[in-house]
Write a protein that holds these residues in place. Structure first.
Motif, PDB file in Angstrom:
ATOM      1  N   MET A   1       0.834  -1.213   0.000  1.00  7.88           N
ATOM      2  CA  MET A   1       0.000   0.000   0.000  1.00  7.88           C
ATOM      3  C   MET A   1       0.862   1.254   0.000  1.00  7.88           C
ATOM      4  SD  MET A   1      -2.996   1.047   2.678  1.00  7.88           S
ATOM      5  CE  MET A   1      -4.045   2.454   2.355  1.00  7.88           C
ATOM      6  N   LEU A   2       1.946   1.256   0.770  1.00 15.68           N
ATOM      7  CA  LEU A   2       2.799   2.437   0.860  1.00 15.68           C
ATOM      8  C   LEU A   2       3.531   2.725  -0.445  1.00 15.68           C
ATOM      9  CD1 LEU A   2       4.320   2.088   4.436  1.00 15.68           C
ATOM     10  CD2 LEU A   2       2.373   3.457   3.695  1.00 15.68           C
ATOM     11  N   SER A   3       3.606   1.750  -1.349  1.00 16.49           N
ATOM     12  CA  SER A   3       4.262   1.962  -2.633  1.00 16.49           C
ATOM     13  C   SER A   3       3.299   2.483  -3.688  1.00 16.49           C
ATOM     14  CB  SER A   3       4.899   0.652  -3.119  1.00 16.49           C
ATOM     15  OG  SER A   3       3.894  -0.315  -3.385  1.00 16.49           O
ATOM     16  N   SER A   4       2.020   2.627  -3.341  1.00 16.55           N
ATOM     17  CA  SER A   4       1.030   3.119  -4.298  1.00 16.55           C
ATOM     18  C   SER A   4       1.278   4.591  -4.597  1.00 16.55           C
ATOM     19  CB  SER A   4      -0.384   2.949  -3.737  1.00 16.55           C
ATOM     20  OG  SER A   4      -0.648   1.598  -3.433  1.00 16.55           O
ATOM     21  N   LYS A   5       1.071   4.962  -5.843  1.00 17.81           N
ATOM     22  CA  LYS A   5       1.225   6.370  -6.205  1.00 17.81           C
ATOM     23  C   LYS A   5       0.146   7.199  -5.534  1.00 17.81           C
ATOM     24  CE  LYS A   5       3.617   5.992 -10.625  1.00 17.81           C
ATOM     25  NZ  LYS A   5       3.580   6.320 -12.063  1.00 17.81           N
ATOM     26  N   GLY A   6       0.503   8.431  -5.197  1.00 14.15           N
ATOM     27  CA  GLY A   6      -0.442   9.312  -4.533  1.00 14.15           C
ATOM     28  C   GLY A   6      -0.068   9.509  -3.081  1.00 14.15           C
ATOM     29  N   LEU A   7      -1.032   9.818  -2.255  1.00 17.50           N
ATOM     30  CA  LEU A   7      -0.805  10.097  -0.839  1.00 17.50           C
ATOM     31  C   LEU A   7      -1.459   9.020   0.017  1.00 17.50           C
ATOM     32  CD1 LEU A   7       0.184  12.076   1.385  1.00 17.50           C
ATOM     33  CD2 LEU A   7      -2.083  13.143   1.267  1.00 17.50           C
ATOM     34  N   THR A   8      -0.676   8.452   0.930  1.00 18.10           N
ATOM     35  CA  THR A   8      -1.189   7.474   1.882  1.00 18.10           C
ATOM     36  C   THR A   8      -1.134   8.068   3.276  1.00 18.10           C
ATOM     37  OG1 THR A   8      -0.474   5.588   0.534  1.00 18.10           O
ATOM     38  CG2 THR A   8      -0.893   5.169   2.865  1.00 18.10           C
ATOM     39  N   VAL A   9      -2.240   8.020   3.990  1.00 25.46           N
ATOM     40  CA  VAL A   9      -2.329   8.532   5.355  1.00 25.46           C
ATOM     41  C   VAL A   9      -2.608   7.363   6.290  1.00 25.46           C
ATOM     42  CG1 VAL A   9      -3.469  10.153   6.908  1.00 25.46           C
ATOM     43  CG2 VAL A   9      -3.256  10.706   4.477  1.00 25.46           C
ATOM     44  N   LEU A  38      -5.730   8.188  -5.855  1.00 24.47           N
ATOM     45  CA  LEU A  38      -4.798   9.242  -5.454  1.00 24.47           C
ATOM     46  C   LEU A  38      -4.641   9.372  -3.952  1.00 24.47           C
ATOM     47  CD1 LEU A  38      -5.764  12.076  -7.954  1.00 24.47           C
ATOM     48  CD2 LEU A  38      -3.932  10.400  -8.142  1.00 24.47           C
ATOM     49  N   LEU A  39      -5.645   8.966  -3.192  1.00 27.67           N
ATOM     50  CA  LEU A  39      -5.594   9.098  -1.743  1.00 27.67           C
ATOM     51  C   LEU A  39      -5.917   7.761  -1.098  1.00 27.67           C
ATOM     52  CD1 LEU A  39      -5.289  10.923   0.742  1.00 27.67           C
ATOM     53  CD2 LEU A  39      -7.717  11.484   0.549  1.00 27.67           C
ATOM     54  N   HIS A  40      -5.030   7.313  -0.218  1.00 24.59           N
ATOM     55  CA  HIS A  40      -5.203   6.035   0.468  1.00 24.59           C
ATOM     56  C   HIS A  40      -5.187   6.283   1.969  1.00 24.59           C
ATOM     57  CE1 HIS A  40      -4.168   4.486  -3.515  1.00 24.59           C
ATOM     58  NE2 HIS A  40      -3.088   5.260  -3.449  1.00 24.59           N
ATOM     59  N   PHE A  41      -5.976   5.502   2.696  1.00 30.20           N
ATOM     60  CA  PHE A  41      -6.084   5.692   4.138  1.00 30.20           C
ATOM     61  C   PHE A  41      -6.040   4.334   4.826  1.00 30.20           C
ATOM     62  CE2 PHE A  41      -8.567   6.474   8.083  1.00 30.20           C
ATOM     63  CZ  PHE A  41      -7.752   7.441   8.630  1.00 30.20           C
ATOM     64  N   ALA A  42      -5.274   4.253   5.916  1.00 27.44           N
ATOM     65  CA  ALA A  42      -5.134   2.986   6.621  1.00 27.44           C
ATOM     66  C   ALA A  42      -5.102   3.208   8.125  1.00 27.44           C
ATOM     67  CB  ALA A  42      -3.849   2.271   6.179  1.00 27.44           C
ATOM     68  N   LEU A  43      -5.499   2.185   8.875  1.00 24.55           N
ATOM     69  CA  LEU A  43      -5.429   2.178  10.333  1.00 24.55           C
ATOM     70  C   LEU A  43      -4.327   1.227  10.768  1.00 24.55           C
ATOM     71  CD1 LEU A  43      -9.260   1.894  11.096  1.00 24.55           C
ATOM     72  CD2 LEU A  43      -7.889   3.967  10.996  1.00 24.55           C
ATOM     73  N   ALA A  44      -3.551   1.616  11.782  1.00 24.56           N
ATOM     74  CA  ALA A  44      -2.462   0.769  12.262  1.00 24.56           C
ATOM     75  C   ALA A  44      -2.408   0.840  13.787  1.00 24.56           C
ATOM     76  CB  ALA A  44      -1.129   1.203  11.660  1.00 24.56           C
ATOM     77  N   GLU A  45      -2.540  -0.313  14.440  1.00 25.63           N
ATOM     78  CA  GLU A  45      -2.490  -0.357  15.900  1.00 25.63           C
ATOM     79  C   GLU A  45      -1.042  -0.455  16.348  1.00 25.63           C
ATOM     80  OE1 GLU A  45      -4.336  -2.832  19.698  1.00 25.63           O
ATOM     81  OE2 GLU A  45      -5.028  -3.251  17.662  1.00 25.63           O
ATOM     82  N   ALA A  46      -0.573   0.554  17.060  1.00 20.94           N
ATOM     83  CA  ALA A  46       0.840   0.619  17.456  1.00 20.94           C
ATOM     84  C   ALA A  46       1.240  -0.548  18.348  1.00 20.94           C
ATOM     85  CB  ALA A  46       1.112   1.948  18.167  1.00 20.94           C
TER      86      ALA A  46
END
Length: 260
Positions: A1-9, A38-46
Motif C-alpha cells: 500500500m505504501l508503494s502506491s502512487k499518490g498520498l497514503t495517510v 490518489l488518496l489512500h487511508f489505513a489504520l495501524a495499531e501501534a
C-alpha cells in the motif's frame, strides 16, 4: 500500500484508545472527492507493530503521511511554486493565486456544521490552503474588528467571537471569472441572515445563520482587508515584496518549512 502512487495517510492508534473515528469518516469523504487512486487511508495499531513502538503511550491522534510522486499530484505550476528566499536559507512555498480569509464562527461550530460548510465551500470551487480550529482571544478580536469599534453591536460581536472555537480558513480558487474575495462574499451572502434568506436563500448565511451577530461566517471585504486579517491571525504565513503580486494586486502567501 505504501508503494502506491499518490498520498497514503496512516492513522496510528492504540487498542485502549482506538482510531480517530471522525477522521476516518473525513478521509473517506476526501478519497471520494480526490479519487480512489490518489488518496489512500489505513489504520495501524501501534501495540501490534514493532515498527510503531515509538508511538505507543500517546493520547493524542498520530498520523503518518507517505507520498509517492504522481503527475496528478505534482503539477507545480497549478497551485504552488518552490524556491529559495534570498534573505535566508529557508525553503519556501509561495501561493501563485489570490487568497482570502474565511472564518466559520462559533455559532456554526457549536451546532456541528463545520464539515458540512467546508464541503460546500470546496464544491463551490474553493481550495483550502489552511484550516485551523482556534478559540479567539478578546485582544485578537478587538484588534480584528477595530474598524467597527464605534458601532453599538461591537461588544456583542467581540464576545460572540470569543465564546467558543472557530475554524479559520485560507481560501483560494482553482478557476472562475470572479476573484476569490468577491466569490467568497457571494457564497456567504448578505451579512444579516434574515436578509440573506430573503435575497439569497441559497447562500451559506441564509442556510446556517440565525440572527445577527450569529451569521455563521466571516469573510474579508477586499484584498487589503484580506492581507491585514491574514497577517493578524496567521502571522507565520509571511507576505513578501519579493513574491510578485498578481495582475489584480492580490497578496500571495508564502509558507515556510516551520508552517508545514
Amino acid at each position: 500500500m505504501l508503494s502506491s502512487k499518490g498520498l497514503t495517510v496512516v492513522d496510528v492508534y492504540q487498542g485502549w484508545c482506538g482510531p480517530c473515528k471522525p477522521v476516518v469518516s473525513l478521509f473517506q469523504k476526501m478519497r471520494i472527492e480526490a479519487g480512489l487512486d490518489l488518496l489512500h487511508f489505513a489504520l495501524a495499531e501501534a501495540d501490534c507493530l514493532d515498527v510503531l513502538e515509538k508511538y505507543r503511550g500517546r493520547c493524542e491522534p498520530t498520523f503518518l503521511f507517505y507520498a509517492i510522486k504522481d503527475e496528478a499530484l505534482s503539477d507545480e505550476n497549478d497551485c504552488f511554486s518552490h524556491g529559495k528566499d534570498d534573505g535566508d536559507n529557508e525553503d519556501v512555498v509561495s501561493s501563485e493565486k489570490a487568497c482570502t480569509l474565511a472564518i466559520i464562527k462559533p455559532d456554526a461550530v457549536v451546532h456541528g456544521k463545520t464539515d458540512e460548510i467546508i464541503m460546500k465551500i470546496q464544491e463551490a470551487g474553493f481550495d483550502l490552503l489552511a484550516n485551523e480550529e482556534r478559540t479567539m482571544t478578546e485582544a485578537e478580536m478587538r484588534l480584528f474588528y477595530q474598524h467597527r469599534a464605534g458601532e453599538e453591536a461591537f461588544e456583542k460581536l467581540v464576545h460572540h467571537m470569543c465564546s467558543g472555537p472557530s475554524h479559520l480558513l485560507i481560501l483560494t480558487r482553482t478557476e472562475g471569472a470572479e476573484d476569490v474575495v468577491t466569490a467568497w462574499q457571494n457564497l456567504m451572502g448578505p451579512c444579516d441572515p434574515d436578509v440573506a434568506r430573503r435575497e439569497q436563500p441559497d447562500s451559506l448565511r441564509a442556510q446556517y445563520g440565525t440572527a445577527m451577530p450569529f451569521n455563521a461566517l466571516h469573510g474579508s471585504r477586499d484584498s487589503e482587508d484580506a492581507r491585514r486579517e491574514l497577517a493578524l491571525l496567521f502571522p507565520s504565513f509571511k507576505f513578501s515584496d519579493e513574491v510578485p503580486k498578481s495582475p489584480l494586486g492580490w497578496p500571495r502567501l508564502r509558507i515556510t518549512d516551520s508552517d508545514l
